[in-house]
Design a protein around this motif. Sequence first.
Motif, short mmCIF file in Angstrom:
data_model
loop_
_atom_site.label_atom_id
_atom_site.label_comp_id
_atom_site.label_asym_id
_atom_site.label_seq_id
_atom_site.Cartn_x
_atom_site.Cartn_y
_atom_site.Cartn_z
N THR A 163 18.10 16.06 -8.81
CA THR A 163 19.23 16.39 -9.69
C THR A 163 18.99 15.55 -10.95
OG1 THR A 163 20.83 14.62 -9.24
CG2 THR A 163 20.68 16.41 -7.61
N THR A 208 20.70 13.04 -11.82
CA THR A 208 21.03 11.63 -11.57
C THR A 208 19.95 10.96 -10.71
OG1 THR A 208 22.38 12.28 -9.66
CG2 THR A 208 23.52 11.94 -11.79
N LEU A 222 30.11 13.42 2.34
CA LEU A 222 29.05 13.84 1.41
C LEU A 222 29.64 14.60 0.23
CD1 LEU A 222 26.57 15.26 4.08
CD2 LEU A 222 26.58 12.97 3.05
N ILE A 223 28.91 14.61 -0.87
CA ILE A 223 29.28 15.43 -2.02
C ILE A 223 28.80 16.86 -1.78
CG2 ILE A 223 28.88 15.80 -4.49
CD1 ILE A 223 28.40 12.73 -4.72
N LEU A 243 38.26 14.26 6.05
CA LEU A 243 39.27 13.95 5.02
C LEU A 243 39.91 15.24 4.51
CD1 LEU A 243 37.24 11.34 2.90
CD2 LEU A 243 39.09 10.86 4.54
N ALA A 284 34.57 15.97 -2.22
CA ALA A 284 33.90 15.51 -3.44
C ALA A 284 33.00 16.64 -3.93
CB ALA A 284 33.08 14.26 -3.14
N ARG A 321 30.53 18.40 -7.12
CA ARG A 321 29.75 18.13 -8.32
C ARG A 321 28.89 19.33 -8.66
NH1 ARG A 321 25.37 15.52 -10.92
NH2 ARG A 321 23.73 15.02 -9.42
N PRO A 360 23.59 13.82 -0.05
CA PRO A 360 23.67 12.40 -0.42
C PRO A 360 22.39 12.02 -1.15
CG PRO A 360 22.94 12.57 1.83
CD PRO A 360 23.10 13.99 1.33
N SER A 361 22.35 10.82 -1.69
CA SER A 361 21.11 10.36 -2.31
C SER A 361 20.01 10.30 -1.24
CB SER A 361 21.32 9.00 -2.95
OG SER A 361 21.91 8.10 -2.03
N LEU A 381 36.44 5.99 -8.60
CA LEU A 381 36.01 5.56 -7.26
C LEU A 381 34.62 4.94 -7.30
CD1 LEU A 381 37.20 8.38 -4.83
CD2 LEU A 381 38.47 6.46 -5.78
N GLY A 425 30.76 4.91 0.54
CA GLY A 425 29.45 4.49 0.02
C GLY A 425 29.58 3.23 -0.79
O1 TXA Z 1 24.52 11.53 -8.26
C1 TXA Z 1 24.99 11.63 -7.12
O2 TXA Z 1 26.20 11.60 -6.91
C2 TXA Z 1 23.99 11.84 -5.97
C3 TXA Z 1 23.27 13.16 -6.19
C4 TXA Z 1 22.32 13.48 -5.06
O3 TXA Z 1 24.21 14.18 -6.35
N1 TXA Z 1 24.66 11.82 -4.71
C5 TXA Z 1 25.17 10.70 -4.14
O4 TXA Z 1 25.69 10.91 -2.89
O5 TXA Z 1 25.18 9.62 -4.68
P1 TXA Z 1 26.04 9.74 -1.88
O6 TXA Z 1 26.34 10.44 -0.60
O7 TXA Z 1 24.94 8.73 -1.83
O8 TXA Z 1 27.35 9.15 -2.46
C6 TXA Z 1 28.54 9.89 -2.43
C7 TXA Z 1 29.73 9.00 -2.42
C8 TXA Z 1 29.85 8.15 -1.17
O9 TXA Z 1 30.19 6.85 -1.58
C9 TXA Z 1 31.00 8.80 -0.42
O10 TXA Z 1 31.70 7.87 0.36
C10 TXA Z 1 31.85 9.33 -1.55
O11 TXA Z 1 30.91 9.82 -2.46
N2 TXA Z 1 32.72 10.44 -1.14
C11 TXA Z 1 32.36 11.65 -0.68
N3 TXA Z 1 33.43 12.39 -0.38
C12 TXA Z 1 34.51 11.65 -0.67
C13 TXA Z 1 35.92 11.86 -0.58
N4 TXA Z 1 36.44 13.01 -0.13
N5 TXA Z 1 36.73 10.85 -0.97
C14 TXA Z 1 36.22 9.70 -1.45
N6 TXA Z 1 34.89 9.44 -1.55
C15 TXA Z 1 34.05 10.40 -1.16
#
Ligand code: TXA
Length: 310
Positions: A18, A20, A49-50, A101, A105, A107, A127-128, A179, A212
């Motif tokens: 991506t 990022t 996950l996002i 939840l 999330a 994007r 996720p990353s 966040l 995360g």
């Molecule tokens: O740039 C990015 O965001 C990258 C690329 C791959 O898109 N993805 C990324 O995903 O960093 P990850 O899984 O490493 O981090 C996602 C964060 C985690 O800290 C997770 O806890 C938080 O997003 N998250 C996901 N769903 C959530 C929710 N419903 N409420 C609060 N936090 C959430």
Amino acid sequence: MEAALAILHAQDVVAVPTETVYGLAGDATSGQAVARIFEAKGRPSFNPLIAHVSTLEMAETLAVFDPLARTLAEAFWPGPLTLVLPSRPNTSVHPLATAGLETVALRMPRGFAALLAGAFGRPLAAPSANRSGRITATTAEAVAEELGDRIGLVVDGGATPVGVESTILKVENGRIHLLRPGGLAVDEIEAMAGTDVLRPDKAAAAAVQAPGMLASHYAPDAALRLGATDVRIGEALLAFGPWRAANVSQALAYRNLSETGDLREAAANLFSFLKVLDRSGAKTIAVEPVPRSGLGEAINDRLARAAAPR
Ligand code: TXA
Ligand code: MG
């Protein structure tokens, strides 16, 4: 693209670039695919996950956008912004991806991941693409090093241009909560929205809003010494800007995030330079101060977590 789609249809995972960082993508609507993501990453499944979408239409089938959320999405998507919004009752995102939840999330990225989500026609959980708790991968080589023995395909799109993960905002009752600082600077968001972005107070942060955000994260093998103004024996140096710490010549290894002090360049270099310095075998990486303005907020956040006690 064909190979990646075949993997998604087989409910398996594929690493994709991506703008990022690299993501480890699977079908967000499939419990089996999402379970594979957690397994390959070694990530605790309570960490949600996002879901990556290719259009605003797709996003609106998954979550409820109030006017403020829609304004943010229209202004900054595709781009390094993730919005945490209330899930729609009939969302197709699997509950394992949201860790049960009531929010999701979302994007809309740039790059291959967005094309893939569009071709697949479903949201991609991603996720990353690093093992849980380790340095984030910003090149295909780094992904292969982290996960090569656990996944079948890494799509190589070169080094990711932003270099730090997306900024995560929760939009609730007309307010914007930060966040996770990330690749979209908070002052840009505030200028566009015409309202303040609220930062979590210490107590709320301790409750781990975005899981995360666990204190120790992005951890190299070496220890990190932040705010360094000198280099000590046995240390490598991660520098920033035109001014040098004292005793630079005794650094075991040296990288400068940005000679000119450009925070965008520094963000793009952060994780790959941490990896290089970690590989030098230094016990400690001394890190020069990085300003906190703009993207400096995300850079300082990642450095603090990489330095946190494990
Ligand atoms: O740039 C990015 O965001 C990258 C690329 C791959 O898109 N993805 C990324 O995903 O960093 P990850 O899984 O490493 O981090 C996602 C964060 C985690 O800290 C997770 O806890 C938080 O997003 N998250 C996901 N769903 C959530 C929710 N419903 N409420 C609060 N936090 C959430
Ligand atoms: Mg991560």
